[in-house]
Enzyme design. Structure first.
Site, PDB file in Angstrom:
ATOM      1  N   HIS A  44      -1.621 -94.583 117.124  1.00 33.29           N
ATOM      2  CA  HIS A  44      -0.233 -94.105 117.157  1.00 33.29           C
ATOM      3  C   HIS A  44       0.350 -93.963 115.756  1.00 33.29           C
ATOM      4  CE1 HIS A  44       1.613 -98.050 116.206  1.00 33.29           C
ATOM      5  NE2 HIS A  44       0.643 -98.565 116.945  1.00 33.29           N
ATOM      6  N   ASP A  45       1.148 -92.924 115.582  1.00 33.82           N
ATOM      7  CA  ASP A  45       1.909 -92.671 114.362  1.00 33.82           C
ATOM      8  C   ASP A  45       1.029 -92.358 113.155  1.00 33.82           C
ATOM      9  OD1 ASP A  45       4.724 -93.247 115.374  1.00 33.82           O
ATOM     10  OD2 ASP A  45       3.701 -95.108 115.879  1.00 33.82           O
ATOM     11  N   GLY A  72      -3.154 -97.652 113.818  1.00 34.51           N
ATOM     12  CA  GLY A  72      -1.823 -97.071 113.773  1.00 34.51           C
ATOM     13  C   GLY A  72      -1.306 -96.854 112.366  1.00 34.51           C
TER      14      GLY A  72
END
Length: 226
Positions: A89-90, A107
């Site tokens: 994520h991100d 992440g």
């Protein structure tokens, strides 16, 4: 939302927060835009996954949508993600990168352009990987990797310039020499970071300027030089 010309093969799941550009190929069993692998995640916190054009996601690839940043997870164009690789994520992934089998970006990782991440590499959350970097197989990357180098090892260290990648990228001999000189200044002369940056910023080479900019914005510190 999928752009024109995308090819979606069997048993693929593309989740609703995904925005995908044109002419991407997603192979059997991939999961694109899946929930982040983060214990703090709840559905109301989700952020988008934005994908550019002409990417190729091989079998079993897993890409998480965003969680903690407004931009969410971002993948550029012309990337090739081999089987069972993972983008957390991100993350922000640039263009023309290759992730080999089971390579893993945790992440918030930033991966620039024209990088090769070999098989079973693990990149620590929030680490940054500069452009034209090659990471050897089974490496663990815990700190930032500046541009144009090769790194290797369970705690990855620089083992030299990515000479083959630089040649393929159109860097001539003068540019490669300037890059080599910059890393000698940065790692081999016993200078503080500020002292080394002052010398790098005095160099007229655009490649050296890119190294200086990367180093100046390093939050996790740089990998060491073997």
């Amino acid at each position: 939302m999928l752009g024109e010309g995308c090819v979606i093969e069997s048993n693929v799941r593309i989740y609703g927060r995904t925005r995908m550009g044109r002419h991407n190929r997603v192979c059997h069993g991939a999961t694109i835009g899946a929930e982040p692998q983060d214990l703090t995640y709840t559905p109301d916190k989700g952020k988008p996954l934005t994908i550019g054009d002409h990417n190729h996601f091989k079998e079993g690839v897993n890409v998480s949508h965003g969680l903690k940043t407004d931009h969410g997870t971002v993948i550029g164009s012309h990337n090739y993600l081999m089987a069972f690789s993972h983008v957390g994520h991100d993350c922000i992934v640039g263009d023309h990168n290759i992730l080999a089998n089971t390579a893993t970006l945790a992440g918030h990782v930033e991966l620039a352009h024209h990088c090769f991440v070999s098989g079973q590499v693990a990149v620590h959350q929030f680490a940054r990987i500069g452009a034209h970097v090659m990471i050897g197989g089974l490496s663990g990357v815990a700190q930032d990797v500046p541009p144009y180098v090769m790194v290797n090892g369970q705690r990855a260290e620089i083992i030299g310039l990515n000479t083959v990648g630089l040649r393929r990228g159109g860097f001539d001999q003068a540019e490669r020499t300037a890059i080599k000189r910059a890393y000698h200044t940065l790692y081999k002369q016993g200078l503080s970071r500020d002292q080394a940056l002052e010398r790098l910023r005095a160099d007229a080479s655009a490649a050296v300027a890119a190294i200086a900019a990367f180093v100046a914005h390093s939050g996790r510190g740089l990998v060491s030089y073997r």
